[in-house]
Enzyme design. Structure first.
Site, PDB file in Angstrom:
ATOM      1  N   SER A 143       0.906  -1.121  -0.095  1.00 41.55           N
ATOM      2  CA  SER A 143       0.011  -0.044  -0.077  1.00 41.55           C
ATOM      3  C   SER A 143       0.823   1.238  -0.017  1.00 41.55           C
ATOM      4  O   SER A 143       2.170   1.247   0.562  1.00 41.55           O
ATOM      5  CB  SER A 143      -0.989   0.064   1.203  1.00 41.55           C
ATOM      6  OG  SER A 143      -1.506   1.206   1.420  1.00 41.55           O
ATOM      7  N   TYR A 157      -2.447  -0.688  10.438  1.00 47.99           N
ATOM      8  CA  TYR A 157      -2.257  -1.014   9.074  1.00 47.99           C
ATOM      9  C   TYR A 157      -0.695  -0.725   8.389  1.00 47.99           C
ATOM     10  O   TYR A 157      -0.221  -1.380   7.700  1.00 47.99           O
ATOM     11  CB  TYR A 157      -3.306  -0.233   8.251  1.00 47.99           C
ATOM     12  CG  TYR A 157      -3.624  -0.718   6.991  1.00 47.99           C
ATOM     13  CD1 TYR A 157      -4.004  -1.641   6.565  1.00 47.99           C
ATOM     14  CD2 TYR A 157      -2.835   0.420   6.022  1.00 47.99           C
ATOM     15  CE1 TYR A 157      -4.202  -1.967   4.980  1.00 47.99           C
ATOM     16  CE2 TYR A 157      -3.057  -0.042   4.684  1.00 47.99           C
ATOM     17  CZ  TYR A 157      -3.688  -1.064   4.249  1.00 47.99           C
ATOM     18  OH  TYR A 157      -3.730  -1.172   2.814  1.00 47.99           O
TER      19      TYR A 157
END
Length: 248
Positions: A143, A157
């Site tokens: 990501s 995350y």
């Protein structure tokens, strides 16, 4: 379309039943690869992907394996190899999203996200590397939030996605002598059911981007097919961002 590009190759995609994972599975099949995917739930979604791949004339397997279960992930890699006869490409795509500021983040959530993103990717990569020959490809879906942290609540995350960068680089060193490459693709805002382009937080994401629109899952899949092919044979240990310029 050159279907011979990945002809006689076998690709294994974790989380290949929906979103970016499904788009990657279909793109690799269009380039000639036979495909195995994992899914954690919703077998009907996995069946749709399998049918679409088979319509392209490729062999396909769907294997139930939750990334929270390391033994199931390892077994799925071995089932894919046994069922399709080889293993040339691994795409670690399965993932979840998690938002919690550090004062409310829990150890249970930390363990869950790290298990799904990092531990399962390690397990799958270790199992796949043992089966791959020269020219193998290991590709992680990370990501752009594993490069920069533009808003709060990402302590869990982003930690997991930053960790994948380290794993990618380490595997590139370990496996380079065998001509097996390891790279990580870092998507930004991509229109999927996990993060729809018309979602509650979509405008805030677009405001960060040089190209102020969400990407498509096929955009990410196109980059993965390049990394899976022969043209990328001298690229390894690289982190490649595809986020419409959100991190520039």
């Amino acid at each position: 379309m050159d279907v011979s590009r990945l002809n006689n190759k076998v690709a294994f995609i974790t989380g290949g039943s929906r979103g970016i994972g499904a788009a990657i599975a279909l793109a690799l099949a269009k380039d000639g690869a036979d495909i195995a995917i994992t899914y954690a739930s919703a077998p009907e979604k996995a069946d749709e992907v399998i049918r679409a791949i088979e319509k392209l004339g490729r062999r396909a397997l769907a294997i139930k394996a939750d990334n929270l279960d390391a033994a199931a992930v390892e077994a799925a890699v071995n089932k894919a190899h046994a069922g399709l006869g080889s293993l040339d490409i691994l795409v670690n795509s399965a993932g979840v999203f998690s938002v919690d500021p550090i004062d409310t983040a829990t150890l249970e959530e930390y363990d869950r996200v790290m298990a799904i993103h990092v531990r399962a990717s390690f397990v799958a990569s270790k199992a796949a590397a043992a089966l791959m020959g020269s020219g193998g490809r290991i590709i992680f879906i990370g990501s752009n939030l594993g490069e920069q942290v533009p808003f709060p609540g990402l302590s869990i995350y982003s930690t997991s996605k930053f960790a994948l960068v380290g794993l990618t680089k380490a595997l590139a060193r370990d496996l380079g002598p065998r001509e097996i490459t390891a790279n990580i693709v870092q998507p930004g805002s991509t229109d999927t059911d996990m993060n729809p382009a018309n979602g509650e937080h979509a405008d805030a994401q677009r405001a960060l981007m040089a190209i102020p629109r969400f990407g498509k899952a096929s955009d990410i899949a196109g980059l993965v097919t390049f990394l899976a092919g022969d043209e990328s044979r001298f690229i390894t240990g690289s982190s490649i961002t595809i986020d419409g310029g959100a991190n520039i």
